[in-house]
Structure formats: C-alpha cells, structure tokens
Design an enzyme around this catalytic site. Sequence first.
Site, mmCIF file in Angstrom:
data_model
loop_
_atom_site.group_PDB
_atom_site.id
_atom_site.type_symbol
_atom_site.label_atom_id
_atom_site.label_comp_id
_atom_site.label_asym_id
_atom_site.label_seq_id
_atom_site.Cartn_x
_atom_site.Cartn_y
_atom_site.Cartn_z
ATOM 1 N N TRP A 1 -11.668 6.181 16.357
ATOM 2 C CA TRP A 1 -12.723 5.897 16.185
ATOM 3 C C TRP A 1 -14.005 4.548 17.516
ATOM 4 O O TRP A 1 -15.133 5.259 17.067
ATOM 5 C CB TRP A 1 -12.785 4.537 14.557
ATOM 6 C CG TRP A 1 -12.271 5.550 12.977
ATOM 7 C CD1 TRP A 1 -11.646 4.656 12.701
ATOM 8 C CD2 TRP A 1 -13.379 6.072 13.224
ATOM 9 N NE1 TRP A 1 -11.780 5.939 11.794
ATOM 10 C CE2 TRP A 1 -13.034 6.611 11.611
ATOM 11 C CE3 TRP A 1 -15.255 6.686 12.718
ATOM 12 C CZ2 TRP A 1 -13.230 7.431 10.996
ATOM 13 C CZ3 TRP A 1 -15.496 7.329 11.799
ATOM 14 C CH2 TRP A 1 -14.423 7.340 10.754
ATOM 15 N N ASP B 1 -16.060 -3.318 16.128
ATOM 16 C CA ASP B 1 -16.151 -1.592 15.137
ATOM 17 C C ASP B 1 -14.664 -2.824 14.000
ATOM 18 O O ASP B 1 -13.828 -2.205 13.957
ATOM 19 C CB ASP B 1 -16.089 -0.586 15.554
ATOM 20 C CG ASP B 1 -15.920 -0.214 14.456
ATOM 21 O OD1 ASP B 1 -15.839 -0.719 13.024
ATOM 22 O OD2 ASP B 1 -16.031 1.845 14.409
ATOM 23 N N LYS C 1 -14.262 -0.266 3.212
ATOM 24 C CA LYS C 1 -12.569 -0.336 3.148
ATOM 25 C C LYS C 1 -12.460 -1.258 2.742
ATOM 26 O O LYS C 1 -12.086 -1.824 1.433
ATOM 27 C CB LYS C 1 -12.199 -0.102 4.667
ATOM 28 C CG LYS C 1 -12.506 1.087 5.943
ATOM 29 C CD LYS C 1 -13.412 2.024 5.356
ATOM 30 C CE LYS C 1 -13.612 2.794 6.324
ATOM 31 N NZ LYS C 1 -13.499 2.957 7.989
HETATM 32 C C1 LIG Z 1 -14.455 3.922 8.690
HETATM 33 C C2 LIG Z 1 -14.880 4.051 9.797
HETATM 34 C C3 LIG Z 1 -15.856 4.183 10.252
HETATM 35 C C4 LIG Z 1 -16.585 4.934 9.763
HETATM 36 O O1 LIG Z 1 -17.421 3.993 9.386
HETATM 37 P P1 LIG Z 1 -19.085 4.980 8.070
HETATM 38 O O2 LIG Z 1 -19.442 3.385 7.434
HETATM 39 O O3 LIG Z 1 -18.783 5.790 7.354
HETATM 40 O O4 LIG Z 1 -19.556 5.111 9.477
HETATM 41 C C5 LIG Z 1 -15.542 2.977 11.691
HETATM 42 N N1 LIG Z 1 -15.257 2.709 11.835
HETATM 43 C C6 LIG Z 1 -13.577 2.392 11.678
HETATM 44 C C7 LIG Z 1 -12.593 1.186 12.130
HETATM 45 C C8 LIG Z 1 -13.673 3.306 10.527
HETATM 46 O O5 LIG Z 1 -12.922 2.311 9.012
#
Ligand SMILES: *Cc1c(COP(=O)(O)O)cnc(C)c1O
Length: 359
Positions: A102, A171, A195
């Site tokens: 990510w 993030d 999540k």
């Molecule tokens: C799932 C995830 C993403 C992607 O998320 P989207 O909502 O599909 O854009 C980005 N960063 C992390 C750490 C994630 O777990």
Amino acid sequence: MTRRFNFGAGPAAMPEVVLEEVQQELLDWNGMGLSVMEISHRSPEFIEIAKQAESDFRDLLDITDNYAVLFLHGGATLQNAMIPLNLSPEGGTADYVNTGHWAKRSISEAKKYTDVKIAASSEDKNFTYFPKQSSWSLSKNTAYVHITPNETIGGLRFKDIEDSEVPVVADYSSGILSEVIDVSKFSLIYGGAQKNIGPAGLGFAIIKRELLGKAQSITPTMLNYSEMHEGESMYNTPPTFGWYVAGKIFKWLKSMGGVSEMEKINNKKAKKLYSFIDQSDFYENKINKEDRSIMNIPFQLNNEDLNSKFLEESRNSGLLALKGHRSVGGMRASIYNAMPEEGVDALVDFMETFEKERS
Ligand SMILES: *Cc1c(COP(=O)(O)O)cnc(C)c1O
C-alpha cells in the site's frame, strides 16, 4: 441462516448487531415510510445522521477542533492523488516511507503530482519490519512525510509515533479505530471505510485545518480537501448509505467501551493467534515481532502443497477468505474490530486440528 466468520481483508466483517439494525430500518427509516437510501442528503434528517456520525467519530478518536473531519468518495486510493495535490506545492517535494504494497501504491500515485523522495524503506528485508522513525531521512523542503501505519497485505504495524517537525500523513485504512492513537501527532489521517468503519465506497480524512486552502491550481474540485470541507463533504451527492452505516458502527464502538476497550480485545485476539503460530513448526509468520499488525496476520504453511487443502477445509468449517495476498502467499487472517474473539478461537482450533492430522 448461518453467519460465518469472515477473515477477508476488505470489504470486511461487520458487527452482526449493526447489520440487523440496518435490516430492520431498511424499508422504513425512522418512521418516514422510506429507506434512508431514498432521502435527500440535504434533508434535515440526513444532515442529522451526518453530524452525529462525525461527532461520534470525533469522540472515539478524541479529535480536537483544529482538525476537520471529512467523509469522501473514492476509498483510500483516491486520496493518494489528493494528498500531493493538496499538501505539496507545484514543484514541491514529499517524503514517503516504503513499507510494502500500500505504501508503494501511494508512492506511485504521488509521483504524478510531486517530487517523491523515499525517506526509509524495508524492502531490503522483504518488508518484514517497519523502519524506526529515528531512521527516516527527511528532505529539507519536504511538504510532508507519508506513512502506512498498518500494511494490510504484509501484516506490518507502526506504533507510538513521536513528534515530527514535518507534517505526518498516514494511510490508516486498516488500523483506524483498532487501537488508541494520538491524532495530534498527525497532520492528516485518511483511509477507506471498508476495513473498520463501514461499507466500501466511503473514505475518511482527518485533516489539520491549517493545511487547508493550499491545493495546487490544477486540483479538481472533488479532490480538493478545502472545497470538500467548505461543502461539509456534500459538494455533490455523498455516499449516503455508507455514511449512515458508518454512524451505526461508531455507535456500536461506543457501546463496546470505545477504542481503548477495542484495543484490549484486539491485542488479546492477535496474541492468541500469534502465540499459536509461534509455538508451531507447521505455521510461520515472518514479521519482526515488535512490528506485527494486530489487524492482519499473514502466515505460511511449511508445506505449501497443503495451501489449497487448508483453504478448502477452513471454508468448510465456516472460516472464510483466509487466502493470503498473492504477493505474500500462504494465508492471511484479518481480524478487525468486528471479528469476535470466538472467530479467532475457531480459527486456532481449526489450525491445530489441521496440523495434527498431517503430522
Ligand atoms: C484497503 C487499503 C487501501 C485501498 O483502499 P481503497 O478504499 O480500496 O482505495 C489502501 N491502503 C491500505 C492500507 C488499505 O488497507
């Protein structure tokens, strides 16, 4: 009906009580004779839902008034472009810590809008550790440093951030609300909802107000944090259903005792699974112990030929979506807030039996 344990990384498990409430209200929300999906986002009723969700989110994370809270379209990924566009001036520089899948996604998107420098990376050891904050090499004129405190695929976690002179952007898609964090150490916390917050399609941003109003001139309106803030996250039609469900998750978290209680439960769940993996020669988790995620736990079988058997039998036992990401291989158990401890117990029991039957 049998509900199963969903170990998927996202869209992930949701608390059953929340799903039941949504079901009960689906046809007739609040006695209005229609679904919450059918009411205007500008109606006083929806504005109340939106306000309440923000207020509960603020309570849960202790977010002070010098931060704006936004509910946005586009998950986490869209913000990978928003961040450099809004925080880095034209021709500016931004630092990124590369900790895996990510982080790399954030880096490659940011390169389109700013000069990206890698402040630290754990690629040398296949992303099995999180580079210590003291080792980050920050550029002189950097606009911010970007980190991914929970690498959902690799199973890495960064904890206990210290004060930073450079604005820290995180993030937190898969770590948000799973443990107590000190929001004041960050300038921007963002992520997707699917999540630990609610249905896919919704994203969130917690941004220091002093960072608003500095976007590059090419920034599209929908990608401009300031414009989104001025429009109270309703510049256009927001993902109303996701926002409504997120509000219910926040209430559920409060009823559970808030983030500090969740953190205790999450630590207990993670400890159970890691302890079992560590005492076994049949399973392995390769992550540096102090950097292990409490949300996403990848593990390998020492005999990879058994992978498909493991997946088939676990599925038959009601344990779903344990397949690891292809870049890591093996298995991964995502044990977000909505995964009850009984789910982890069931998984450990299954793993124990599976191992015994083959030794
Ligand atoms: C799932 C995830 C993403 C992607 O998320 P989207 O909502 O599909 O854009 C980005 N960063 C992390 C750490 C994630 O777990």
